[in-house]
Every structure is written in structure tokens, then in C-alpha cells.
Design a protein around this motif. Structure first.
Motif, PDB file in Angstrom:
ATOM      1  N   HIS A 184      10.903  -1.079 -10.760  1.00 28.40           N
ATOM      2  CA  HIS A 184      11.552   0.232 -10.784  1.00 28.40           C
ATOM      3  C   HIS A 184      10.546   1.363 -10.636  1.00 28.40           C
ATOM      4  CE1 HIS A 184      15.133  -1.918 -11.934  1.00 28.40           C
ATOM      5  NE2 HIS A 184      14.446  -2.505 -12.901  1.00 28.40           N
ATOM      6  N   VAL A 185       9.309   1.126 -11.054  1.00 33.62           N
ATOM      7  CA  VAL A 185       8.303   2.186 -11.085  1.00 33.62           C
ATOM      8  C   VAL A 185       7.369   2.145  -9.874  1.00 33.62           C
ATOM      9  CG1 VAL A 185       6.364   3.113 -12.407  1.00 33.62           C
ATOM     10  CG2 VAL A 185       8.387   2.279 -13.597  1.00 33.62           C
ATOM     11  N   ILE A 186       6.795   0.992  -9.583  1.00 35.31           N
ATOM     12  CA  ILE A 186       5.763   0.895  -8.545  1.00 35.31           C
ATOM     13  C   ILE A 186       6.290   1.282  -7.161  1.00 35.31           C
ATOM     14  CG2 ILE A 186       4.198  -0.683  -7.331  1.00 35.31           C
ATOM     15  CD1 ILE A 186       3.663  -1.977 -10.074  1.00 35.31           C
ATOM     16  N   PRO A 187       7.441   0.747  -6.700  1.00 31.39           N
ATOM     17  CA  PRO A 187       7.906   1.162  -5.371  1.00 31.39           C
ATOM     18  C   PRO A 187       8.206   2.667  -5.274  1.00 31.39           C
ATOM     19  CG  PRO A 187       8.981  -0.868  -6.030  1.00 31.39           C
ATOM     20  CD  PRO A 187       8.244  -0.344  -7.236  1.00 31.39           C
ATOM     21  N   ALA A 188       8.754   3.248  -6.326  1.00 35.42           N
ATOM     22  CA  ALA A 188       9.051   4.689  -6.300  1.00 35.42           C
ATOM     23  C   ALA A 188       7.758   5.500  -6.184  1.00 35.42           C
ATOM     24  CB  ALA A 188       9.832   5.086  -7.547  1.00 35.42           C
ATOM     25  N   LEU A 189       6.740   5.117  -6.948  1.00 32.77           N
ATOM     26  CA  LEU A 189       5.454   5.806  -6.863  1.00 32.77           C
ATOM     27  C   LEU A 189       4.818   5.604  -5.488  1.00 32.77           C
ATOM     28  CD1 LEU A 189       3.922   5.023 -10.376  1.00 32.77           C
ATOM     29  CD2 LEU A 189       4.727   7.242  -9.540  1.00 32.77           C
ATOM     30  N   ASP A 190       4.886   4.388  -4.984  1.00 32.40           N
ATOM     31  CA  ASP A 190       4.310   4.114  -3.664  1.00 32.40           C
ATOM     32  C   ASP A 190       5.003   4.934  -2.575  1.00 32.40           C
ATOM     33  OD1 ASP A 190       2.138   2.462  -4.041  1.00 32.40           O
ATOM     34  OD2 ASP A 190       3.267   0.602  -3.796  1.00 32.40           O
ATOM     35  N   ARG A 191       6.343   5.006  -2.614  1.00 30.32           N
ATOM     36  CA  ARG A 191       7.062   5.783  -1.608  1.00 30.32           C
ATOM     37  C   ARG A 191       6.649   7.252  -1.656  1.00 30.32           C
ATOM     38  NH1 ARG A 191      11.092   1.800  -1.933  1.00 30.32           N
ATOM     39  NH2 ARG A 191      12.060   2.539  -3.841  1.00 30.32           N
ATOM     40  N   ALA A 192       6.523   7.802  -2.870  1.00 27.64           N
ATOM     41  CA  ALA A 192       6.141   9.213  -3.027  1.00 27.64           C
ATOM     42  C   ALA A 192       4.728   9.460  -2.487  1.00 27.64           C
ATOM     43  CB  ALA A 192       6.242   9.627  -4.494  1.00 27.64           C
ATOM     44  N   VAL A 193       3.774   8.633  -2.881  1.00 28.95           N
ATOM     45  CA  VAL A 193       2.390   8.806  -2.419  1.00 28.95           C
ATOM     46  C   VAL A 193       2.314   8.625  -0.907  1.00 28.95           C
ATOM     47  CG1 VAL A 193       0.061   7.809  -2.507  1.00 28.95           C
ATOM     48  CG2 VAL A 193       1.334   8.221  -4.625  1.00 28.95           C
ATOM     49  N   HIS A 194       3.020   7.655  -0.384  1.00 28.09           N
ATOM     50  CA  HIS A 194       3.036   7.382   1.053  1.00 28.09           C
ATOM     51  C   HIS A 194       3.562   8.602   1.816  1.00 28.09           C
ATOM     52  CE1 HIS A 194       4.459   5.353   4.802  1.00 28.09           C
ATOM     53  NE2 HIS A 194       3.308   4.725   4.649  1.00 28.09           N
ATOM     54  N   ARG A 195       4.637   9.200   1.310  1.00 29.18           N
ATOM     55  CA  ARG A 195       5.231  10.377   1.952  1.00 29.18           C
ATOM     56  C   ARG A 195       4.275  11.573   1.890  1.00 29.18           C
ATOM     57  NH1 ARG A 195       9.448  10.555  -0.896  1.00 29.18           N
ATOM     58  NH2 ARG A 195       8.815  12.208  -2.280  1.00 29.18           N
ATOM     59  N   ILE A 196       3.711  11.818   0.713  1.00 31.46           N
ATOM     60  CA  ILE A 196       2.815  12.964   0.508  1.00 31.46           C
ATOM     61  C   ILE A 196       1.564  12.864   1.386  1.00 31.46           C
ATOM     62  CG2 ILE A 196       1.264  14.046  -1.178  1.00 31.46           C
ATOM     63  CD1 ILE A 196       3.466  13.388  -3.298  1.00 31.46           C
ATOM     64  N   THR A 197       1.049  11.647   1.564  1.00 30.42           N
ATOM     65  CA  THR A 197      -0.185  11.453   2.330  1.00 30.42           C
ATOM     66  C   THR A 197       0.091  11.138   3.807  1.00 30.42           C
ATOM     67  OG1 THR A 197      -0.329   9.088   1.804  1.00 30.42           O
ATOM     68  CG2 THR A 197      -1.421  10.637   0.288  1.00 30.42           C
ATOM     69  N   ARG A 198       1.323  11.323   4.214  1.00 28.29           N
ATOM     70  CA  ARG A 198       1.733  11.058   5.602  1.00 28.29           C
ATOM     71  C   ARG A 198       1.379   9.639   6.042  1.00 28.29           C
ATOM     72  NH1 ARG A 198      -0.059  16.895   7.104  1.00 28.29           N
ATOM     73  NH2 ARG A 198       1.936  17.954   6.818  1.00 28.29           N
ATOM     74  N   GLY A 199       1.643   8.701   5.151  1.00 29.03           N
ATOM     75  CA  GLY A 199       1.480   7.294   5.472  1.00 29.03           C
ATOM     76  C   GLY A 199       0.086   6.733   5.361  1.00 29.03           C
TER      77      GLY A 199
END
Length: 156
Positions: free
Chosen positions: A22-37
């Protein structure tokens, strides 16, 4: 590496298996979006991709951050459907079985791929490599009755 051993020990616990999905994928998606992949938070311990697949039932696009084992200098990757050692195969594995054409975001680059489920001797050899790569996979497998699915995704 002491830090890696601690993370591996923690990631092998049932408590981690309850919270992490519940936590890791949500954090990964946010960081991925913020850093443009360009980055995934979880990639600080394991290499990772963001898989974009087609939903097996819905037909909708699904984005899933996943740990991976890069092969052949980034021309292919192994994806391990461990589901953090929880019952049931992760949904993304059903998506790849139904629709093997997908894409991954790898170090800021979107790459078209085709997925193949590994079986037999090929699966056994890759599983052995996976256990050396991330020993908690053995704990995850021991915790479930299903065989953890392994996929090789290859650039198209």
C-alpha cells in the motif's frame, strides 16, 4: 553491506507484506512523476521499472512500479511476481499473460517490451539468480502455495 541485510530482514516479515503493497508503490509513483521518470524511491535498494500494461479484464492502461533484475545491459529485465509474499498472484502478472505487449519506464526512458512467462528449466535457472539477487524472495515463496511467476520482458 549491513544496511542491505537489515532491509532484507525487514522486507521478509509478514508485517512488511501487509503494509508495503500500500505504501511503496504509491511513493514510487509519486517520485517517478516528480522526477519525470528518472527515479524510483525503491530503486535505492533494488533496480526498478514502471510497467505500463493493459488490464486483463478492464482493458485499461495500468502503471505499476516494480523491482526488476536487468539483463543484457538493459535490453531485457526479469520481473518477479512475488506480491511481497502474499497469497495470490499480483494483478500485473495476469495483465502480462493476457496482453504481453507492454512498456516500461527505465531510467527516464519509455521502452516498448514484450513479456514472456518463464517456465521449466529456464525459470529454475532465473529463480536461482533471483534468490542470489534478493534473498527475501525465498521467504516470500515459502509463505505461499502458488509458484511465484517470473517474466522476462524484452525490448521490441
Amino acid at each position: 553491506m549491513i544496511g542491505a541485510r537489515i532491509v532484507q530482514k525487514v522486507s521478509s516479515t509478514r508485517g512488511f507484506a501487509k503494509v508495503a503493497p500500500h505504501v511503496i508503490p504509491a511513493l514510487d509513483r509519486a517520485v517517478h512523476r516528480i522526477t519525470r521518470g528518472k527515479y524510483l524511491l525503491s530503486a535505492q535498494m533494488l533496480p526498478g521499472v514502471v510497467l505500463t500494461s493493459t488490464g486483463a479484464r478492464s482493458g485499461l492502461s495500468r502503471r505499476t512500479p516494480l523491482a526488476c533484475m536487468p539483463e543484457d545491459e538493459g535490453r531485457s529485465w526479469i520481473l518477479i511476481g512475488s506480491n511481497f509474499g502474499r497469497d495470490g498472484h499480483p494483478a500485473w502478472t495476469a495483465n502480462l499473460l493476457a496482453h504481453p505487449k507492454a512498456s516500461v519506464s527505465w531510467k527516464g526512458q519509455d521502452i516498448e517490451v514484450t513479456a514472456a512467462l518463464l517456465t521449466g528449466q529456464e525459470r529454475a535457472a532465473v529463480w536461482k539468480t533471483a534468490l542470489a539477487f534478493w534473498p527475501p524472495y525465498a521467504t516470500y515463496q515459502a509463505r505461499v502455495e502458488r509458484e511465484i511467476r517470473l517474466f522476462r520482458i524484452t525490448r521490441r
